[in-house]
Design a protein around this motif. Structure first.
Motif, short mmCIF file in Angstrom:
data_model
loop_
_atom_site.label_atom_id
_atom_site.label_comp_id
_atom_site.label_asym_id
_atom_site.label_seq_id
_atom_site.Cartn_x
_atom_site.Cartn_y
_atom_site.Cartn_z
N LYS A 166 0.90 -1.20 -0.35
CA LYS A 166 0.20 0.18 -0.20
C LYS A 166 0.52 1.48 0.02
N ILE A 167 2.12 1.30 0.62
CA ILE A 167 2.79 2.44 0.26
C ILE A 167 3.55 3.01 -0.20
N LYS A 168 3.50 2.16 -1.18
CA LYS A 168 4.79 1.65 -2.29
C LYS A 168 5.34 3.10 -2.84
N GLY A 169 3.99 3.70 -3.14
CA GLY A 169 3.87 5.11 -3.93
C GLY A 169 4.60 6.62 -2.69
N GLY A 170 4.70 6.48 -1.89
CA GLY A 170 4.09 7.17 -0.44
C GLY A 170 6.34 7.04 0.06
N PHE A 171 6.61 5.41 -0.28
CA PHE A 171 7.60 5.19 0.72
C PHE A 171 8.54 5.59 -0.85
N MET A 172 8.54 5.32 -2.24
CA MET A 172 9.45 5.45 -2.95
C MET A 172 9.41 7.75 -3.35
N LEU A 173 8.28 8.08 -2.62
CA LEU A 173 8.30 9.55 -2.80
C LEU A 173 9.22 10.17 -1.50
N ALA A 174 9.02 9.24 -0.28
CA ALA A 174 9.90 9.22 0.67
C ALA A 174 11.46 9.68 0.48
N LEU A 175 12.08 8.31 -0.30
CA LEU A 175 12.80 8.22 -1.05
C LEU A 175 14.08 9.47 -1.92
N LEU A 176 12.52 10.32 -2.77
CA LEU A 176 13.11 10.83 -3.61
C LEU A 176 13.48 12.44 -2.53
N CYS A 177 12.32 13.06 -1.72
CA CYS A 177 12.61 13.81 -1.05
C CYS A 177 13.27 13.96 -0.27
N SER A 178 14.52 12.61 0.48
CA SER A 178 15.55 12.93 1.24
C SER A 178 16.61 12.99 0.62
N GLN A 179 16.39 13.25 -0.56
CA GLN A 179 17.93 13.32 -1.21
C GLN A 179 18.10 15.54 -1.14
N PHE A 180 16.69 16.08 -1.09
CA PHE A 180 16.93 17.31 -0.85
C PHE A 180 16.99 17.76 -0.05
N ILE A 181 17.44 17.10 1.48
CA ILE A 181 17.33 17.51 2.63
C ILE A 181 19.32 17.16 3.23
N PRO A 182 20.31 18.09 3.00
CA PRO A 182 21.55 18.48 3.33
C PRO A 182 21.96 17.59 4.67
N GLY A 183 23.06 16.85 4.42
CA GLY A 183 23.49 16.18 5.64
C GLY A 183 24.06 16.89 6.67
N ALA A 184 24.51 18.25 6.73
CA ALA A 184 23.71 19.18 7.83
C ALA A 184 22.99 19.17 8.82
N LEU A 185 22.11 19.42 8.21
CA LEU A 185 20.71 19.09 8.91
C LEU A 185 20.61 18.09 10.29
N MET A 186 20.94 17.32 9.31
CA MET A 186 20.95 15.94 10.16
C MET A 186 22.28 15.42 11.35
N LEU A 187 22.89 17.15 11.36
CA LEU A 187 24.56 16.90 12.78
C LEU A 187 23.88 15.85 14.21
N VAL A 188 23.63 16.96 14.29
CA VAL A 188 22.78 17.24 15.74
C VAL A 188 22.18 16.63 15.89
N PRO A 189 20.69 15.75 15.42
CA PRO A 189 20.59 14.38 15.97
C PRO A 189 21.34 13.31 15.74
#
Length: 303
Positions: free
Chosen positions: A128-151
């Motif tokens: 069921k969530i195959k399309g949403g999962f693919m969209l999440a994978l694509l959107c994750s490419q737009f997140i800079p790695g620097a934003l995830m350093l603190v967590p």
């Protein structure tokens, strides 16, 4: 037989006209003729200019690496290896090289294995969530790695992984997985599912059929994904800088940064370190260029 019918239907005294099949690719013939009419210098000149501007920085780095200190010659002669000896022995580049190699190979293996499992699931199963999962994978490419350093730093601190190469491998693998899964998924879609079904009929399990039938056909895709993960982790600076504070755990990008002082820069040592850092990447691309292009092009679309 066609010639006989043509003679029979032709008027008396007239020779039969030879029948020629119509050209099925007139547009392609025009394109090829137009390409042949282009002077070769209009092709080679832009490529030559691009090649010169691409190679000049590498030549300049190599020149400073092998030129004696204080020399201003534009020709690398006489050559010296003092800068390489200095950065390898005095600046601990041998240890940095070893750490970078460990991180690169571990990231390559982890990324390839996880992407292989995820790509197969996306290519062969429907949920069921195959399309949403693919969209999440694509959107994750737009997140800079620097934003995830603190967590990420807080997570690794709680897991007691700070100052460990494992933390860098995990971070590099996580940020390489989205693109790698998408590429492997597209490549597996090009393998007909009927090949696996034939293996199932012969008594193979799904895993055995995958290993015997599908996996050998994925070699270009696996090489493309693995090489991309290795090169990215080899050149990445941010994660190693944030998660590794001890000098004996640093990688080559961080080691290059230590050669830049507040008041002065040892250009010879810095250039020698850059040559050492570039050699593995050049070797990797020289040996896998064919598989890299094939893998990325085959994994981008479904055949």
């Amino acid at each position: 037989m066609t010639a006989a019918l043509a003679e029979k239907n032709s008027a008396p005294g007239q020779a039969a006209r030879p029948t020629t099949p119509p050209s099925s690719t007139p547009r392609r013939t025009k394109r090829e003729r137009a390409f042949d009419d282009v002077p070769r210098w209009q092709i080679y000149l832009p490529l030559g200019i691009y090649l010169v501007f691409t190679l000049i920085p590498f030549y300049w780095m190599f020149l400073f690496a092998v030129r004696p200190a204080g020399s201003t010659s534009l020709v690398p002669w006489p050559m010296t290896g003092d800068h390489f000896s200095k950065v390898w022995n005095e600046r601990s580049f041998g240890l940095f090289f070893q750490n970078s190699m460990i991180v690169g190979i571990a990231t390559l293996i982890a990324t390839t294995l996880v992407a292989l499992a995820g790509g197969y699931a996306l290519a062969r199963f429907d949920f069921k969530i195959k399309g949403g999962f693919m969209l999440a994978l694509l959107c994750s490419q737009f997140i800079p790695g620097a934003l995830m350093l603190v967590p990420l730093f807080e997570i690794f601190k709680n897991l007691q992984l700070i100052n460990s190469l494992v933390s860098v491998v995990i971070a590099e693998t996580v940020f390489q997985l989205p693109l790698s899964i998408i590429l492997i998924s597209g490549f597996i879609k090009n393998v007909p599912v009927t090949l696996e079904e034939a293996a199932w009929v012969d008594g193979c399990s799904r895993f055995r059929a995958f290993c015997a039938v599908v996996l050998p056909l994925l070699r270009p895709g696996l090489i493309a994904v693995g090489s991309f993960a290795f090169v990215h982790s080899w050149n990445h600076f941010l994660f190693a800088l944030m998660f590794l504070s001890e000098q004996d755990k640093q990688t080559i990008p961080v080691g290059l940064n230590t050669l830049i002082g507040a008041d002065s820069v040892d250009l010879g040592a810095l250039a020698a370190g850059g040559v050492i850092a570039a050699v593995p990447v050049v070797i990797v691309f020289a040996f896998i260029q064919k598989w890299l292009v094939t893998g990325f092009s085959a994994g981008a679309v479904k055949g």
